[in-house]
Design an enzyme around this catalytic site. Structure first.
Site, mmCIF file in Angstrom:
data_model
loop_
_atom_site.group_PDB
_atom_site.id
_atom_site.type_symbol
_atom_site.label_atom_id
_atom_site.label_comp_id
_atom_site.label_asym_id
_atom_site.label_seq_id
_atom_site.Cartn_x
_atom_site.Cartn_y
_atom_site.Cartn_z
ATOM 1 N N GLU A 246 -73.003 15.311 13.252
ATOM 2 C CA GLU A 246 -72.781 15.219 14.695
ATOM 3 C C GLU A 246 -72.782 16.598 15.345
ATOM 4 O O GLU A 246 -73.272 16.759 16.470
ATOM 5 C CB GLU A 246 -71.470 14.490 14.978
ATOM 6 C CG GLU A 246 -71.427 13.052 14.457
ATOM 7 C CD GLU A 246 -72.577 12.192 14.976
ATOM 8 O OE1 GLU A 246 -73.057 12.449 16.095
ATOM 9 O OE2 GLU A 246 -72.999 11.276 14.240
ATOM 10 N N HIS B 18 -76.395 17.585 16.028
ATOM 11 C CA HIS B 18 -76.900 16.962 17.261
ATOM 12 C C HIS B 18 -76.427 17.747 18.481
ATOM 13 O O HIS B 18 -77.215 18.072 19.379
ATOM 14 C CB HIS B 18 -76.395 15.520 17.376
ATOM 15 C CG HIS B 18 -77.076 14.543 16.471
ATOM 16 N ND1 HIS B 18 -78.447 14.498 16.305
ATOM 17 C CD2 HIS B 18 -76.568 13.532 15.716
ATOM 18 C CE1 HIS B 18 -78.754 13.515 15.463
ATOM 19 N NE2 HIS B 18 -77.637 12.927 15.092
#
Length: 214
Positions: free
Chosen positions: A27, A30
């Site tokens: 994450e 990203h």
């Protein structure tokens, strides 16, 4: 207790540590790439961090321990902040799976160089889990099914007219994905992919390290 879990009690500590690392870096990757392309959305929501608390989803984490699949908290991305939304979108989507691939490669490299140097069994088991589970996440997230990263990449590669149609039916795609994952259809659809691709990726690591350092 084992019968209620997707992993044995012996594997559980290694799985938990691996998931915390894998989900956090996935994450964060990203969020970081989105930020570099001009989108501050994730940063403003506290997601541009390596603190696992900001990335782990309690239900998704528990499910992966019980059912063998789950999720982290998706990173919010505002495509309108990108100068080149399609290219940036593809790279943002790729960043997560590639982070898992990199973790797997690093863990494999540590095993390759140090497994015979008196490394404690705990660390050998942990590194093996790091390799295996991160390769699983790398391959799984690249499947072209919503809401996975592979689907987002297909969306950005598709012509605008096709993208509109994909978005229109995306809600049904998510339902189809869940049906495939939690029913016996899994062994006829996704499982064959894993049985072929996972050993190939790990064998690829071995070939590369043996060629360069063997």
């Amino acid at each position: 207790m084992d019968r209620f879990l997707a992993f044995s009690m012996q594997e559980l500590p290694f799985v938990v540590i691996t998931l915390i690392v894998a989900f956090t870096f996935h994450e964060f990757a990203h969020a970081y790439v989105a930020y570099k392309f001009g989108d501050d959305t994730a940063k403003d929501q506290g997601r541009l961090t390596l603190n696992p608390v900001h990335h782990l989803d309690p239900i998704g984490t528990i499910l992966i321990l019980i059912a063998g699949f789950g999720w982290a908290r998706p990173v919010p991305v505002n495509r309108r902040n990108f100068q080149n939304p399609r290219l940036a979108g593809i790279l943002v989507s790729l960043a997560g799976p590639l982070s898992n691939f990199l973790i797997a490669a690093i863990a494999y490299g540590i095993l390759f160089f140090f497994v015979g140097a008196g490394m404690p069994p705990f660390f050998i088991d942990l590194l093996n889990m790091m390799v295996w589970l991160n390769v699983v996440l790398f391959v799984f997230n690249l499947l072209p099914l919503p809401p996975l990263d592979g689907y987002r990449i297909i969306e950005d590669l598709a012509p605008p007219a096709v993208r509109v149609k994909l978005t229109k039916y995306e809600q049904y795609g998510t339902l189809i994905f869940l049906i495939i994952v939690i029913t016996p259809l899994y062994q006829y659809t996704i499982q064959p992919i894993f049985s072929i691709v996972l050993p190939s990726v790990i064998q690829g690591f071995n070939t590369i390290f043996m060629t360069l350092f063997g």
